[in-house]
Scaffold this motif. Sequence first.
Motif, short mmCIF file in Angstrom:
data_model
loop_
_atom_site.label_atom_id
_atom_site.label_comp_id
_atom_site.label_asym_id
_atom_site.label_seq_id
_atom_site.Cartn_x
_atom_site.Cartn_y
_atom_site.Cartn_z
N GLY A 186 0.82 -1.20 0.00
CA GLY A 186 0.00 0.00 0.00
C GLY A 186 0.85 1.25 0.00
N TRP A 187 0.49 2.21 0.85
CA TRP A 187 1.26 3.45 0.96
C TRP A 187 2.38 3.34 1.99
N GLY A 188 2.69 2.13 2.42
CA GLY A 188 3.88 1.91 3.22
C GLY A 188 3.73 2.01 4.72
N ALA A 189 2.52 2.15 5.24
CA ALA A 189 2.35 2.38 6.67
C ALA A 189 2.96 1.27 7.52
N LEU A 190 2.70 0.01 7.18
CA LEU A 190 3.21 -1.08 8.01
C LEU A 190 4.72 -1.18 7.91
N MET A 194 7.14 -0.93 11.12
CA MET A 194 8.07 -1.99 11.52
C MET A 194 9.49 -1.47 11.65
N ALA A 195 9.89 -0.64 10.69
CA ALA A 195 11.26 -0.12 10.71
C ALA A 195 11.46 0.87 11.85
N ALA A 196 10.50 1.80 12.01
CA ALA A 196 10.66 2.86 13.01
C ALA A 196 10.49 2.36 14.44
N ARG A 197 9.56 1.45 14.67
CA ARG A 197 9.25 1.04 16.04
C ARG A 197 9.93 -0.26 16.47
N HIS A 198 10.35 -1.06 15.49
CA HIS A 198 10.92 -2.36 15.86
C HIS A 198 12.34 -2.56 15.33
N GLY A 199 12.88 -1.59 14.63
CA GLY A 199 14.28 -1.62 14.23
C GLY A 199 14.64 -2.70 13.24
N PHE A 205 7.14 -4.74 -1.40
CA PHE A 205 6.82 -4.81 -2.83
C PHE A 205 5.41 -4.31 -3.10
N ASN A 206 5.26 -3.60 -4.22
CA ASN A 206 3.95 -3.07 -4.63
C ASN A 206 4.05 -2.70 -6.11
N ILE A 207 2.96 -2.86 -6.86
CA ILE A 207 2.99 -2.51 -8.28
C ILE A 207 2.24 -1.22 -8.58
N SER A 208 1.87 -0.48 -7.54
CA SER A 208 1.26 0.84 -7.75
C SER A 208 2.35 1.91 -7.69
N ARG A 209 2.56 2.57 -8.80
CA ARG A 209 3.62 3.58 -8.88
C ARG A 209 3.37 4.73 -7.91
N GLU A 210 2.11 5.17 -7.82
CA GLU A 210 1.77 6.30 -6.94
C GLU A 210 2.02 5.94 -5.48
N GLN A 211 1.63 4.74 -5.09
CA GLN A 211 1.81 4.34 -3.70
C GLN A 211 3.29 4.21 -3.34
N ILE A 212 4.06 3.64 -4.25
CA ILE A 212 5.49 3.48 -4.00
C ILE A 212 6.17 4.84 -3.86
N ALA A 213 5.81 5.78 -4.73
CA ALA A 213 6.41 7.11 -4.66
C ALA A 213 6.11 7.78 -3.33
N TYR A 214 4.86 7.66 -2.88
CA TYR A 214 4.47 8.24 -1.59
C TYR A 214 5.24 7.57 -0.45
N ALA A 215 5.34 6.25 -0.48
CA ALA A 215 6.00 5.51 0.59
C ALA A 215 7.47 5.90 0.69
N LYS A 216 8.14 6.04 -0.44
CA LYS A 216 9.56 6.42 -0.43
C LYS A 216 9.75 7.80 0.19
N VAL A 221 11.20 11.33 4.97
CA VAL A 221 10.79 12.30 5.99
C VAL A 221 10.96 11.74 7.39
N LEU A 222 10.65 10.46 7.58
CA LEU A 222 10.74 9.83 8.89
C LEU A 222 12.16 9.41 9.25
N GLY A 223 13.08 9.51 8.31
CA GLY A 223 14.47 9.16 8.58
C GLY A 223 14.75 7.69 8.65
N VAL A 224 13.91 6.87 8.00
CA VAL A 224 14.14 5.41 8.02
C VAL A 224 14.44 4.88 6.62
N GLY A 225 14.83 5.77 5.72
CA GLY A 225 15.10 5.36 4.35
C GLY A 225 16.19 4.32 4.22
N GLN A 226 17.12 4.28 5.19
CA GLN A 226 18.19 3.29 5.15
C GLN A 226 17.70 1.90 5.56
N ARG A 227 16.56 1.84 6.24
CA ARG A 227 16.07 0.55 6.73
C ARG A 227 14.87 0.02 5.95
#
Length: 286
Positions: A186-190, A194-199, A205-216, A221-227
């Motif tokens: 989806g838009w990456g919430a889970l 998982m990355a921010a709260r559980h390290g 994976f997702n095949i929606s271009r719009e959702q992937i762009a939003y999630a990235k 913004v949240l500073g978890v792009g490396q994880r």
Amino acid sequence: GRDSAPASVDGRLVRYLLESLGDPPLRVSLWNGETFSPGSGEAMAQIRIANRASLLKLLADPEFQFGECFCDGSLVVEGDLVEVLEALIRALSDTASSAPPARRMIERFRRRRTNTLAASRDNIQSHYDLGNAFYQLWLDRQLSYTCAYFAAPEITLEEAQVAKMEHVCRKLRLQPGETVVEAGCGWGALALHMAARHGVRVKAFNISREQIAYAKERARVLGVGQRVEFVEDDYRNIGGRFAAFVSIGMHEHVGRENYVALGGLIDRVLERDGRGLIHSIGHLRP
């Protein structure tokens, strides 16, 4: 009691529709003044149908077209809408095997829809690539949209979405530093949760271009792009090995013909002692 034989073709179609639904306790009136009462007992509500086109739609596919016609105003419910919907859902469930031929044909067509890579991408893009701004009008801040978990009755829907993600994480027994793969993110919430709260490190994976762009962008913004790595690709192309596999609300789109392949994929990508979780909405019939 039952009305006398309908005078018009439209009236006969209404009677056929009501009989095919097991004669629910509803009164139906047409644009031409004809009215039809249930065969026995009192009507709980009245349904007004505005034109022949809407009647034909209802005849062919009542389960879908009732909502469509209600929304465009060509079907009006006079009475308790929830009670009417409950009565119709019971009727549709009870009479599935004896449905009108047109409806049985539609059901067969629905079951035949393929879930090839190209067809799946077309389906997802037609649903979710409508512009993220549209979904931001009515979803929560994280653009969560699957079932929520009300850990307490007084919490808000948005809080229940977060509680659901935390419930999933607890079931997966996530540990900092582990690797997780998510199918259909989806838009990456889970993944972000998982990355921010559980390290953990997440590949989603997702095949929606719009959702992937939003999630990235949210990961940045949240500073978890490396994880968190968001991949615009079909779940069937997942490779590698992971400590945990998770899929929320995607199983409904897989198709029964692909269940075995999905199971094989999960078996391949999970480490020997890996954990997997699938959350899906069920249905009593295809």
